[in-house]
Design an enzyme around this catalytic site. Structure first.
Site, short mmCIF file in Angstrom:
data_model
loop_
_atom_site.label_atom_id
_atom_site.label_comp_id
_atom_site.label_asym_id
_atom_site.label_seq_id
_atom_site.Cartn_x
_atom_site.Cartn_y
_atom_site.Cartn_z
N ASP A 168 16.46 -1.81 -14.29
CA ASP A 168 15.56 -1.13 -14.88
C ASP A 168 15.00 0.19 -13.76
OD1 ASP A 168 13.98 0.21 -17.09
OD2 ASP A 168 12.23 -0.96 -16.46
N ASP A 186 1.02 -1.28 0.01
CA ASP A 186 -0.06 -0.02 -0.09
C ASP A 186 0.97 1.21 0.20
OD1 ASP A 186 -2.23 1.88 0.12
OD2 ASP A 186 -2.50 1.42 2.19
#
Length: 297
Positions: free
Chosen positions: A226, A191
């Protein structure tokens, strides 16, 4: 993109055909109908009828050469991967589409294995990897994939992310990996928001935290591959790293260049967004010390 509706419409014989394609996709670019018929224990005529129906649903792509052959589409592979997760009891309910990009589609779901320390009542995330044909062509130039279909690379992308998460969980803040099936990775729901969506009041502190964790990641033997403001999550409790399909192991050929690019992405973001200047070489050398420690252990 909807995965749930075609999943719900699938027949028992349809699952048998998809299972046969999945089992044989490692050996054929387009799995021959007679191989599918053999594995599914059906007549070729019935298999060909089902393949045409599955193609109409957008789940497979059929090709006529010396024989009728079939391969997964992205949706078809995702539907079958979801089937495997459900069949093995890992998902009890699918939720809403959380995000869709060039390389993945993400849904939230309910998993009996999904409970996190945050107390999310079994909520989890299932990520379906998507690697396009242009990307596959570039990888094929560097690695020997023969004439395999590009969906094979999609499965390997999911496996790579799952293995990286397993290696890092408990050492670096990443979602807890739950399972991997086909092109899907089931993991803990975090979250938090992406770094680029948040205006930090303690930007320097967060930057130091990120660099420290990148160093720990290297110590654990992994380079993200990445890293950017789009795959770092933040909330009041801290930071988390996500999206590891392009990760490499410390010691692999070229890992230093990949690490440099990761670090440069983060330093550039904080310089442009918050005006924080750091010496790239000094930061990289400190992290490389951890990489060298990993190579020695």
């Amino acid at each position: 993109m909807d995965i749930i509706e075609p999943y719900l419409r699938m027949s028992k014989t349809g699952w048998m055909v998809l299972r046969a394609i999945f089992r044989n996709m490692w050996d054929y670019e387009y799995v021959p109908a007679y191989i599918i018929a053999r594995d599914a224990k059906m007549s070729e005529e019935k298999v060909e009828t089902l393949l045409r129906k599955l193609a109409d649903e957008g789940l497979v792509s059929n090709k006529y050469t010396e024989y009728l052959g079939s391969s997964f589409t992205f949706i078809g592979l995702s539907v079958y991967s979801l089937y495997l997760q459900v069949k093995k009891g890992r998902i009890s309910m699918m939720g809403k589409l959380m995000g869709e990009g060039k390389e993945s589609v993400v849904y939230n779901c309910i998993s009996r294995n999904g409970q996190s320390s945050g107390g999310n009542n079994g909520e989890a995330v299932i990520k379906f990897h998507r690697v396009g044909y242009p990307s596959f062509k570039k990888v094929r130039e560097k690695r020997d994939y023969g004439t395999l279909h590009f969906t094979v690379l999609t499965v390997r992308s999911a496996r790579n992310e799952y293995q990286a998460l397993k290696k890092l969980y408990g050492k670096v803040p990443v979602p807890r990996p739950i399972s991997w099936e086909g092109n899907s990775v089931l993991m803990e729901l975090i979250d938090a928001k992406e770094l680029f969506k948040v205006r930090l009041e303690n930007a320097e502190e967060v930057l130091e935290m990120i660099l420290d964790e990148v160093a720990r990641m290297c110590r654990a033997g992994v380079v993200h591959g990445d890293l950017s403001q789009y795959n770092i999550l933040v909330n009041e409790e801290g930071i988390w790293f996500i999206d590891f399909p392009q990760s490499v192991e410390v010691g692999e050929e070229g890992f230093e260049d990949i690490l440099r690019r990761d670090v440069e992405n983060i330093l550039t973001y904080f310089r442009r967004t918050y005006g924080i200047e750091k010496d790239m070489n000094e930061v990289l050398e400190k992290i490389m010390e951890e990489c060298r420690s990993s190579e020695l252990t």
